[in-house]
Design an enzyme around this catalytic site. Structure first.
Site, mmCIF file in Angstrom:
data_model
loop_
_atom_site.group_PDB
_atom_site.id
_atom_site.type_symbol
_atom_site.label_atom_id
_atom_site.label_comp_id
_atom_site.label_asym_id
_atom_site.label_seq_id
_atom_site.Cartn_x
_atom_site.Cartn_y
_atom_site.Cartn_z
ATOM 1 N N ARG A 228 -19.061 49.700 17.554
ATOM 2 C CA ARG A 228 -18.061 49.772 16.490
ATOM 3 C C ARG A 228 -17.434 48.385 16.341
ATOM 4 N NH1 ARG A 228 -20.096 53.807 15.146
ATOM 5 N NH2 ARG A 228 -19.257 55.896 14.921
ATOM 6 N N GLU A 257 -15.457 48.151 7.128
ATOM 7 C CA GLU A 257 -16.760 48.366 6.497
ATOM 8 C C GLU A 257 -16.549 48.992 5.120
ATOM 9 O OE1 GLU A 257 -19.161 50.599 9.286
ATOM 10 O OE2 GLU A 257 -19.061 48.993 10.767
ATOM 11 N N HIS A 276 -24.230 48.509 9.117
ATOM 12 C CA HIS A 276 -24.120 49.777 9.868
ATOM 13 C C HIS A 276 -25.322 50.685 9.568
ATOM 14 C CE1 HIS A 276 -21.057 52.623 11.941
ATOM 15 N NE2 HIS A 276 -22.308 52.982 12.230
HETATM 16 N N1 NAI Z 1 -24.671 51.230 14.830
HETATM 17 C C1 NAI Z 1 -24.895 52.521 14.679
HETATM 18 O O1 NAI Z 1 -25.437 52.961 13.687
HETATM 19 C C2 NAI Z 1 -24.498 53.441 15.777
HETATM 20 C C3 NAI Z 1 -23.387 53.186 16.532
HETATM 21 N N2 NAI Z 1 -23.050 54.024 17.550
HETATM 22 C C4 NAI Z 1 -21.869 53.667 18.370
HETATM 23 O O2 NAI Z 1 -22.329 53.396 19.680
HETATM 24 C C5 NAI Z 1 -21.504 54.068 20.620
HETATM 25 C C6 NAI Z 1 -22.342 54.454 21.833
HETATM 26 O O3 NAI Z 1 -23.278 55.439 21.446
HETATM 27 P P1 NAI Z 1 -23.949 56.392 22.542
HETATM 28 O O4 NAI Z 1 -24.563 55.570 23.604
HETATM 29 O O5 NAI Z 1 -24.765 57.375 21.827
HETATM 30 O O6 NAI Z 1 -22.639 57.089 23.119
HETATM 31 P P2 NAI Z 1 -22.459 57.919 24.479
HETATM 32 O O7 NAI Z 1 -21.263 58.763 24.268
HETATM 33 O O8 NAI Z 1 -23.746 58.528 24.855
HETATM 34 O O9 NAI Z 1 -22.158 56.792 25.576
HETATM 35 C C7 NAI Z 1 -21.018 56.003 25.617
HETATM 36 C C8 NAI Z 1 -20.992 55.343 26.981
HETATM 37 O O10 NAI Z 1 -19.963 54.348 26.983
HETATM 38 C C9 NAI Z 1 -19.316 54.413 28.235
HETATM 39 N N3 NAI Z 1 -17.971 53.814 28.131
HETATM 40 C C10 NAI Z 1 -16.849 54.388 27.656
HETATM 41 N N4 NAI Z 1 -15.823 53.520 27.728
HETATM 42 C C11 NAI Z 1 -16.313 52.377 28.273
HETATM 43 C C12 NAI Z 1 -15.744 51.110 28.609
HETATM 44 N N5 NAI Z 1 -14.429 50.866 28.435
HETATM 45 N N6 NAI Z 1 -16.549 50.167 29.137
HETATM 46 C C13 NAI Z 1 -17.874 50.420 29.368
HETATM 47 N N7 NAI Z 1 -18.465 51.606 29.066
HETATM 48 C C14 NAI Z 1 -17.692 52.563 28.524
HETATM 49 C C15 NAI Z 1 -19.308 55.878 28.604
HETATM 50 O O11 NAI Z 1 -19.122 56.082 29.992
HETATM 51 C C16 NAI Z 1 -20.685 56.308 28.112
HETATM 52 O O12 NAI Z 1 -21.662 56.188 29.133
HETATM 53 C C17 NAI Z 1 -20.938 55.283 19.871
HETATM 54 O O13 NAI Z 1 -19.668 55.656 20.377
HETATM 55 C C18 NAI Z 1 -20.845 54.794 18.451
HETATM 56 O O14 NAI Z 1 -19.566 54.273 18.204
HETATM 57 C C19 NAI Z 1 -23.818 55.096 17.890
HETATM 58 C C20 NAI Z 1 -24.930 55.413 17.165
HETATM 59 C C21 NAI Z 1 -25.333 54.633 16.001
HETATM 60 O O1 3PY Z 2 -23.483 57.948 15.293
HETATM 61 C C1 3PY Z 2 -22.682 57.014 15.084
HETATM 62 O O2 3PY Z 2 -21.667 56.837 15.767
HETATM 63 C C2 3PY Z 2 -22.965 56.083 13.994
HETATM 64 O O3 3PY Z 2 -22.349 55.063 13.887
HETATM 65 C C3 3PY Z 2 -24.049 56.448 13.053
HETATM 66 O O4 3PY Z 2 -24.101 55.615 11.968
#
Ligand code: NAI
Ligand code: 3PY
Length: 329
Positions: A228, A257, A276
């Site tokens: 993010r 965004e 994004h």
């Molecule tokens: N660019 C895009 O299109 C996308 C962006 N995202 C973003 O990526 C983030 C991560 O996605 P996922 O891996 O699927 O989420 P997830 O929920 O599977 O994993 C998040 C991880 O971050 C860790 N975490 C939390 N706070 C932390 C901190 N202060 N320092 C280090 N690690 C910490 C948690 O322990 C967890 O293992 C999402 O929250 C979302 O905001 C996700 C999917 C697509």
């Molecule tokens: O799954 C998310 O958090 C995303 O940012 C998808 O665009």
């Protein structure tokens, strides 16, 4: 039972959801009608990008479950939702493969200096300049969830040393050489050639990469943000890119965004920006619907939901993971 949807479903997705709960009424609200439909939902699945009446919805007392169609939960974890007893589950894992791909594209694009060659192509110039590669680099991943773990697996094929910080440092990952607790980011930064942000947006992570943290990175480090935008202080990133303390950065997300026209970021030569799109893939909505239907079956049977979120933390605790192309593991 009313299931209200706010993600871009088509008729075939609605049929699948209906088949998972035949007695339910499925309402495809979309972004246009979600503000009006949410207060009537028993179950909500989506990612509203418009303001929605969370306070009214929670106090109605009707909503029983929120299935986020995003991995990030910043769109629905309002104080009212967090204080309520409504369970929230995330889409962690649904987008991980394409996010890993996209991260590698941003990273390789910056190391191979594609921005210079794209500019040269516009001017029909044939230029060469020294570039870099990923082999043997030390990579730091902030956030070892669905996305961070898959990235570690992919990056390991380049003989990299991989460090990571995570909220649950005791949850092992075979591809990571060392996992540090989230509050030891400062220890990791001076050791890495490449820093990848894959953590959720929470009170802890907002602004976690500012001038001080960027200065802790070695000269010529590369930053990639696929999480993010507000994790990074954008003005400080622009300074570090302009001074060439950083070799470059690749960002899929920005503080605001779409990125405003007047942003300094547009003019930086050592920066790749994508709008994004890391989570995009042609079958994204099929994949999301598969997770939702699996969770509907679990919800109806009173079984634990996949990706159940710890609402106080703002993300799911380690548990079973979901791969839309392989299922639950
Ligand atoms: N660019 C895009 O299109 C996308 C962006 N995202 C973003 O990526 C983030 C991560 O996605 P996922 O891996 O699927 O989420 P997830 O929920 O599977 O994993 C998040 C991880 O971050 C860790 N975490 C939390 N706070 C932390 C901190 N202060 N320092 C280090 N690690 C910490 C948690 O322990 C967890 O293992 C999402 O929250 C979302 O905001 C996700 C999917 C697509
Ligand atoms: O799954 C998310 O958090 C995303 O940012 C998808 O665009």
């Amino acid at each position: 039972m009313q299931i209200v949807l706010c993600y871009p479903v088509e008729e075939r997705h609605i049929r699948l959801i209906q088949a998972a709960w035949p007695e339910a009424e499925v309402v495809d609200a979309g972004q246009e009608r979600i503000a009006a439909e949410l207060p009537n939902a028993d179950i909500y699945c989506g990612h509203a990008k418009v303001p929605v009446p969370w306070s009214e919805t929670v106090s109605n007392g009707r909503l029983q479950w929120i299935q986020s169609s995003a991995a990030g939960l910043d769109h629905c974890l309002t104080p009212e939702v967090v204080a309520s007893d409504i369970p929230v589950s995330s889409a962690s894992g649904v987008l991980a493969k394409q996010v890993a791909d996209h991260t590698m594209a941003l990273l390789a694009g910056m190391l191979r200096d594609l921005p210079t060659f794209f500019r040269a192509k516009e001017k029909k110039e044939f230029i060469r300049r020294p570039t870099r590669d990923l082999f043997g680099a030390t990579v730091g991943i902030v956030g070892l969830g669905g996305n961070g773990r898959l990235l570690a697996r992919v990056l390991k094929a380049f003989d990299t040393k991989i460090l990571a910080t995570d909220w649950f440092p005791d949850n092992p990952c075979e591809f990571v050489d060392e996992i540090l607790p989230a509050d030891q980011l400062d220890e990791m930064l001076p050791q890495v050639d490449i820093l990848i942000l894959a953590a959720p947006l929470t009170d802890e992570t907002r602004g976690m990469i500012g001038a001080r943290q960027l200065a802790l990175l070695p000269e010529n480090a590369v930053l990639v943000n696929v999480a993010r935008g507000p994790l990074v202080v954008e003005e400080h990133l622009a300074d570090a890119l302009q001074s060439e303390h950083l070799w470059g950065a690749g960002i899929d997300v920005t503080e605001i965004e779409p990125l405003p026209e007047e942003s300094r970021l547009w003019g930086l030569k050592n920066l790749i920006i994508t709008p994004h799109v890391g989570g995009q893939r042609v079958s994204r909505i099929d994949d999301m619907t598969r997770l939702f239907c699996e969770n509907i079956t679990r919800f109806r049977a009173g079984k634990p939901l996949i990706n159940l979120v710890d609402k106080r933390l703002g993300f799911p605790a380690p548990g079973v993971s979901f791969d839309p192309r392989q299922g639950v593991s």
